[in-house]
Design a protein around this motif. Sequence first.
Motif, PDB file in Angstrom:
ATOM      1  N   LEU A  34      14.727  62.193 -40.543  1.00  0.00           N
ATOM      2  CA  LEU A  34      15.807  63.462 -40.614  1.00  0.00           C
ATOM      3  C   LEU A  34      17.008  63.075 -40.155  1.00  0.00           C
ATOM      4  N   GLY A  47      16.724  68.328 -36.611  1.00  0.00           N
ATOM      5  CA  GLY A  47      15.734  69.494 -37.497  1.00  0.00           C
ATOM      6  C   GLY A  47      14.096  69.122 -37.082  1.00  0.00           C
ATOM      7  N   LEU A 102      11.064  71.670 -38.091  1.00  0.00           N
ATOM      8  CA  LEU A 102      10.020  71.284 -39.008  1.00  0.00           C
ATOM      9  C   LEU A 102       8.625  71.534 -38.480  1.00  0.00           C
ATOM     10  N   LEU A 126      17.394  72.830 -41.440  1.00  0.00           N
ATOM     11  CA  LEU A 126      16.679  72.135 -42.394  1.00  0.00           C
ATOM     12  C   LEU A 126      17.005  72.225 -43.895  1.00  0.00           C
ATOM     13  N   GLY A 158      19.345  67.715 -40.789  1.00  0.00           N
ATOM     14  CA  GLY A 158      18.476  68.768 -41.622  1.00  0.00           C
ATOM     15  C   GLY A 158      17.981  68.366 -42.843  1.00  0.00           C
TER      16      GLY A 158
END
Length: 420
Positions: free
Chosen positions: A228, A73, A77, A51, A231
Amino acid sequence: MSAPAIRVEGLGKRYRIGERVRYKSLRESVSNAALRALRGERRPHETIWALRNVSFEVAPGEVVGVIGRNGAGKSTLLKILSRITEPTQGRVELHGRVGSLLEVGTGFHQELTGRENIYLNGAILGMKRAEIERKFDEIVAFAEIERFLDTPVKHYSTGMYLRLAFAVAAHLEPEILLVDEVLAVGDTAFQKKCLGKMGDVARGGRTVLFVSHNMTAVNQLCRSAVWLDEGTIAHVGAVQEAVQRYLSSGEMEGAEKRWAEGSRAPGNDRISVQAVRVVTEDGVLTNRFDRESPFCFEVEYRLLSEVLSMQVGFWLQNSEGVVVFVGGDAENQDYSGRSRPAGRYLSRALLPGGLLNSGTYYLSLGVDMPVGANVIMRDQVIRIDLSQRTIPRHSAHASWRPPGVLCLSLPWEIRQLGER
């Protein structure tokens, strides 16, 4: 104006490639560092950011989808939000008690019974015993494990494990619920049941962050979405716009996706996928067709050893993420349930013309290996554009596109039954 239930600011998570993380004492850390210095060794510094600079807010009672390809990612998260792992940079604010379903049976003890694990998992989620007891019967009924309630969960099937895990997380009423791909496992009836429960949770005013590759479920449950990509935040906004942007992005530009030998091709120790393509019935490579024209899906792959009862297949989605159909080459009677010797193969399927409506579609790849091997998937590999055949100018419907996924030309019969 109330404070957001979730606030993420400049969040980043960095991993060191090849580094094994384990618990060790201070003395071990100091002595190992000293030995490396004496030997002139230098620690590798190759890192990857799962991320990077992720920021967004979720209002109380909002249901937000988190979408993106594998490796984008999404799970990282949720693990940070669940306090399973710490961020490398940035900060997170959570206002409310958090419940999470990140993996099947997270927090379950294999030797304990289903009954005992309900209490154990509830305690891990921060629930009081009285609260668990109030919801106990609903949890058991939803999970459909009444007969096996006092059996150790190590004897449960994957489906029973999943049902119990979801039931505990969804019924224990945290203010914030984090769900990671819970609908990816289980039969169709249970998936519908999960969707219904997720809808109940959303209507109950709880905040939900929902990670899924099922764009239909995301569209159905969520009003907004976070996309996303590698990342970073690619888009935050209304769910339909986010899903359409996501589906029309990335690799899906040409009619063929090819992987070189030794690259990060889809596969494992028994199969290596080499190419996925869309062609005309005559074999011409293209991803643009008149909706009346037939076209073919092809996947080229190499088996490194003999494989029994495998299947190469596709699924097709429209621009809203609705799965139009799923098919696999096990429908070929010569290979259904039989072994395939090592070697190179081409699996090809023909889609007749005149079935699908005009619009944009996305082709994904799936390889189903025998029990014990991983299912191999690659999402939205190819983009396909179907155009409407030109309608004569004198037609009153020249500019009209009928709604729906299918657009069939049916054989109509018209008979006059009398003058009046």
